[in-house]
Design an enzyme around this catalytic site. Structure first.
Site, PDB file in Angstrom:
ATOM      1  N   ARG A 127     -28.399  19.708  17.348  1.00 21.15           N
ATOM      2  CA  ARG A 127     -27.732  19.979  16.069  1.00 21.15           C
ATOM      3  C   ARG A 127     -26.245  19.602  16.081  1.00 21.15           C
ATOM      4  O   ARG A 127     -25.465  20.107  15.278  1.00 21.15           O
ATOM      5  CB  ARG A 127     -27.912  21.447  15.651  1.00 21.15           C
ATOM      6  CG  ARG A 127     -29.367  21.836  15.412  1.00 21.15           C
ATOM      7  CD  ARG A 127     -29.457  23.119  14.595  1.00 21.15           C
ATOM      8  NE  ARG A 127     -30.847  23.406  14.261  1.00 21.15           N
ATOM      9  CZ  ARG A 127     -31.593  24.303  14.894  1.00 21.15           C
ATOM     10  NH1 ARG A 127     -31.084  24.995  15.898  1.00 21.15           N
ATOM     11  NH2 ARG A 127     -32.832  24.503  14.517  1.00 21.15           N
ATOM     12  N   LYS A 149     -19.187   7.766   9.157  1.00 22.22           N
ATOM     13  CA  LYS A 149     -20.490   7.384   8.622  1.00 22.22           C
ATOM     14  C   LYS A 149     -21.371   6.934   9.783  1.00 22.22           C
ATOM     15  O   LYS A 149     -21.012   6.023  10.522  1.00 22.22           O
ATOM     16  CB  LYS A 149     -20.355   6.240   7.618  1.00 22.22           C
ATOM     17  CG  LYS A 149     -19.964   6.654   6.229  1.00 22.22           C
ATOM     18  CD  LYS A 149     -20.075   5.456   5.305  1.00 22.22           C
ATOM     19  CE  LYS A 149     -19.785   5.818   3.883  1.00 22.22           C
ATOM     20  NZ  LYS A 149     -19.918   4.641   2.985  1.00 22.22           N
ATOM     21  N   GLU A 191     -14.245  -7.660   6.429  1.00 22.90           N
ATOM     22  CA  GLU A 191     -13.921  -6.262   6.130  1.00 22.90           C
ATOM     23  C   GLU A 191     -12.406  -6.072   5.983  1.00 22.90           C
ATOM     24  O   GLU A 191     -11.955  -5.214   5.221  1.00 22.90           O
ATOM     25  CB  GLU A 191     -14.471  -5.337   7.222  1.00 22.90           C
ATOM     26  CG  GLU A 191     -15.989  -5.235   7.251  1.00 22.90           C
ATOM     27  CD  GLU A 191     -16.555  -4.277   6.204  1.00 22.90           C
ATOM     28  OE1 GLU A 191     -15.782  -3.776   5.364  1.00 22.90           O
ATOM     29  OE2 GLU A 191     -17.781  -4.044   6.232  1.00 22.90           O
ATOM     30  N   LYS A 233      -8.042   2.922   5.657  1.00 23.87           N
ATOM     31  CA  LYS A 233      -9.296   3.668   5.746  1.00 23.87           C
ATOM     32  C   LYS A 233      -9.032   5.124   6.112  1.00 23.87           C
ATOM     33  O   LYS A 233      -9.661   6.035   5.559  1.00 23.87           O
ATOM     34  CB  LYS A 233     -10.249   3.033   6.749  1.00 23.87           C
ATOM     35  CG  LYS A 233     -11.596   3.762   6.770  1.00 23.87           C
ATOM     36  CD  LYS A 233     -12.743   2.926   7.233  1.00 23.87           C
ATOM     37  CE  LYS A 233     -14.068   3.622   6.961  1.00 23.87           C
ATOM     38  NZ  LYS A 233     -15.220   2.876   7.488  1.00 23.87           N
ATOM     39  N   GLU A 243     -17.361  10.748   0.265  1.00 26.28           N
ATOM     40  CA  GLU A 243     -17.605   9.677  -0.696  1.00 26.28           C
ATOM     41  C   GLU A 243     -17.911  10.204  -2.097  1.00 26.28           C
ATOM     42  O   GLU A 243     -18.792   9.722  -2.794  1.00 26.28           O
ATOM     43  CB  GLU A 243     -18.756   8.789  -0.206  1.00 26.28           C
ATOM     44  CG  GLU A 243     -18.703   7.369  -0.731  1.00 26.28           C
ATOM     45  CD  GLU A 243     -19.704   6.478  -0.026  1.00 26.28           C
ATOM     46  OE1 GLU A 243     -19.279   5.780   0.900  1.00 26.28           O
ATOM     47  OE2 GLU A 243     -20.888   6.483  -0.391  1.00 26.28           O
ATOM     48  N   ARG A 247     -13.403   7.079  -1.810  1.00 22.07           N
ATOM     49  CA  ARG A 247     -14.021   6.491  -0.629  1.00 22.07           C
ATOM     50  C   ARG A 247     -15.123   5.505  -1.005  1.00 22.07           C
ATOM     51  O   ARG A 247     -15.415   4.568  -0.248  1.00 22.07           O
ATOM     52  CB  ARG A 247     -14.580   7.567   0.312  1.00 22.07           C
ATOM     53  CG  ARG A 247     -15.162   6.943   1.583  1.00 22.07           C
ATOM     54  CD  ARG A 247     -15.495   7.931   2.665  1.00 22.07           C
ATOM     55  NE  ARG A 247     -15.990   7.211   3.835  1.00 22.07           N
ATOM     56  CZ  ARG A 247     -16.239   7.780   5.002  1.00 22.07           C
ATOM     57  NH1 ARG A 247     -16.018   9.060   5.183  1.00 22.07           N
ATOM     58  NH2 ARG A 247     -16.690   7.057   6.001  1.00 22.07           N
ATOM     59  N   ASN A 251     -17.064   0.671  -0.257  1.00 22.41           N
ATOM     60  CA  ASN A 251     -18.357  -0.012  -0.341  1.00 22.41           C
ATOM     61  C   ASN A 251     -18.281  -1.306  -1.141  1.00 22.41           C
ATOM     62  O   ASN A 251     -19.322  -1.897  -1.458  1.00 22.41           O
ATOM     63  CB  ASN A 251     -19.399   0.915  -0.984  1.00 22.41           C
ATOM     64  CG  ASN A 251     -19.771   2.077  -0.092  1.00 22.41           C
ATOM     65  OD1 ASN A 251     -20.172   1.878   1.053  1.00 22.41           O
ATOM     66  ND2 ASN A 251     -19.610   3.282  -0.600  1.00 22.41           N
ATOM     67  N   HIS A 254     -20.716  -4.107  -0.673  1.00 26.98           N
ATOM     68  CA  HIS A 254     -21.786  -3.621   0.195  1.00 26.98           C
ATOM     69  C   HIS A 254     -23.119  -3.434  -0.518  1.00 26.98           C
ATOM     70  O   HIS A 254     -24.172  -3.550   0.115  1.00 26.98           O
ATOM     71  CB  HIS A 254     -21.361  -2.307   0.863  1.00 26.98           C
ATOM     72  CG  HIS A 254     -20.377  -2.489   1.975  1.00 26.98           C
ATOM     73  ND1 HIS A 254     -19.133  -3.047   1.784  1.00 26.98           N
ATOM     74  CD2 HIS A 254     -20.445  -2.201   3.301  1.00 26.98           C
ATOM     75  CE1 HIS A 254     -18.482  -3.086   2.932  1.00 26.98           C
ATOM     76  NE2 HIS A 254     -19.257  -2.584   3.870  1.00 26.98           N
ATOM     77  N   HIS A 258     -25.818  -5.230   1.360  1.00 25.23           N
ATOM     78  CA  HIS A 258     -26.943  -4.548   2.002  1.00 25.23           C
ATOM     79  C   HIS A 258     -28.276  -5.094   1.499  1.00 25.23           C
ATOM     80  O   HIS A 258     -29.249  -5.196   2.253  1.00 25.23           O
ATOM     81  CB  HIS A 258     -26.867  -3.044   1.756  1.00 25.23           C
ATOM     82  CG  HIS A 258     -25.800  -2.357   2.553  1.00 25.23           C
ATOM     83  ND1 HIS A 258     -25.435  -1.051   2.345  1.00 25.23           N
ATOM     84  CD2 HIS A 258     -25.015  -2.809   3.564  1.00 25.23           C
ATOM     85  CE1 HIS A 258     -24.475  -0.721   3.196  1.00 25.23           C
ATOM     86  NE2 HIS A 258     -24.207  -1.775   3.939  1.00 25.23           N
ATOM     87  N   HIS A 272     -23.539  -8.580   9.217  1.00 27.07           N
ATOM     88  CA  HIS A 272     -23.106  -7.609   8.213  1.00 27.07           C
ATOM     89  C   HIS A 272     -21.834  -8.066   7.500  1.00 27.07           C
ATOM     90  O   HIS A 272     -21.755  -8.032   6.258  1.00 27.07           O
ATOM     91  CB  HIS A 272     -22.861  -6.250   8.868  1.00 27.07           C
ATOM     92  CG  HIS A 272     -22.286  -5.233   7.927  1.00 27.07           C
ATOM     93  ND1 HIS A 272     -22.969  -4.740   6.836  1.00 27.07           N
ATOM     94  CD2 HIS A 272     -21.062  -4.643   7.885  1.00 27.07           C
ATOM     95  CE1 HIS A 272     -22.214  -3.877   6.182  1.00 27.07           C
ATOM     96  NE2 HIS A 272     -21.047  -3.808   6.795  1.00 27.07           N
TER      97      HIS A 272
END
Length: 373
Positions: A127, A149, A191, A233, A243, A247, A251, A254, A258, A272
């Site tokens: 956990r 993330k 990026e 960032k 997010e 934030r 993306n 993205h 993606h 990527h």
């Protein structure tokens, strides 16, 4: 970059979960000294991949030995295909088989794939156990290692199984960049460009003049690019960790990107950062089509990405036409940012000014992508 032994230090301010980002040369060789004060037990499990292990596993382990940190290593196959459920299952089984406690530290030594899968393992093992990011690609240093993330891919799409889980420390050793292939540097550069496009027009203008020097790793240029990216960032994450607001701007490119990665099978056909580059340009072109952004800005972005050797055309990937467009929109409809069945896009108003569109129409997207070249 910086004097050896004197790295740049940035702080991600998240209350009792705040952490430092160290940026500079020689950090892998002194990692034991930097990590030890954060450890509750002198026990670490290092997760890396086959490519990175050949270069940097030995000096990291030597530093741990020097500081009395017991360690064992798990070496994963290299590549985006490793970031799936099967490899994740084997990874957590291997970590548990060796015996860990909640005070054990997981150390992610590698690029974005290793950082994502190891971070997700840390978030879920017992956990939650502490972990440290040691990013070894330009893309991971300026983006994926910072912000918490963590995720793996599924058959349904990119990064759909994951958690927000912050590291205890990020060690960005700039020496490692010298061993990267040019293609990887260019992917990371995409990026960096993103930060200029979403909220810093002056930085993008600087990149237009000095971008070649950045991925040629000229020390002053690389230092400014990496520091500016990490500072931006860190500021965004500190203000919006999960997010819910600004934030989401990170993306940019993205949602398109993606979908492209999913369609091309998460392999070497499209890295990527390359997918993000093409995704950012598609976002500009779509914004122009909607009358939100100017064609002049889109042309300027296209010229810069072409000059950086990044992909800018769907046709090169064999993804032009109506059938490919329909598949891409279907992938986008499964994106994490979808709300009430509506596709969310990050779109530009101009260079340095992006916003969140929460109701992009699937039919408009399909028509746009079918006509894109």
């Amino acid at each position: 970059m910086t004097a050896r032994g004197n790295p740049e230090r940035l702080r991600v301010e998240l209350g009792d979960r705040s952490y430092d980002i160290l940026i500079g040369p020689g950090l892998i060789g002194r990692a034991g000294a930097d990590i030890l004060p954060l450890m509750r037990r002198r026990q670490a499990v290092v997760v890396t991949d086959e490519t990175v292990a050949r270069h940097y596993l030995q000096p990291l382990c030597a530093s741990f030995d020097e500081h009395g940190i017991a360690h064992r290593e798990i070496v994963l196959p290299s590549g985006e295909a490793t970031k799936d459920l099967a490899h994740f299952g084997r990874l957590v089984d291997d970590v548990l088989a060796g015996g860990i406690e909640r005070s054990t530290m997981l150390v992610a030594l590698g690029g974005g794939v290793v950082g994502d899968i190891a971070g997700f393992a840390a978030a879920t093992l017992l956990r939650g156990i502490d972990f440290v990011q040691i990013p070894t690609t330009l893309l991971a240093q300026v983006d994926s290692s910072v912000g918490g993330k963590t995720a793996i891919n599924t058959a349904a799409g990119k990064n759909l199984l994951g958690a927000f889980y912050q590291p205890r420390l990020v060690l960005a050793d700039t020496d490692v960049l010298a061993t990267l292939p040019l293609r990887e540097l260019r992917a990371g550069y995409a990026e960096i460009v993103k930060y200029g496009l979403i909220r810093d027009a002056d930085f993008f203008e600087w990149l237009e003049a000095h971008g070649r020097a950045v991925f040629d790793l000229e020390p002053a240029a690389a230092a400014r690019a990496i520091l500016t990216s990490c500072q931006m960032k860190a500021t965004i994450v500190a203000a919006d960790e999960r997010e819910e607001g600004d934030r989401a701007l990170l993306n940019f490119g993205h949602t398109f990107g993606h979908a492209l990665e999913t369609e091309t099978g998460f392999g070497d056909a499209l890295l990527h950062g390359e997918a993000v580059a093409l995704g950012m340009l598609l976002a500009f072109d779509f914004a122009v089509r909607l009358g939100i952004a100017s064609g002049q800005d889109a042309t300027r972005v296209r010229h810069h990405l072409v000059g950086a050797g990044l992909p800018t055309e769907l046709g090169v990937l064999g993804l032009s036409g109506k059938a490919a467009a329909a598949r891409l929109v279907a992938h986008m409809a499964k994106d994490k940012k979808v709300r009430d069945g509506r596709i969310t896009l990050i779109l530009p108003r101009r260079i340095g000014d992006a916003f969140v569109m929460r109701n992009a129409q699937a039919d408009a997207l399909g028509k746009f992508l079918a006509e894109a070249t």
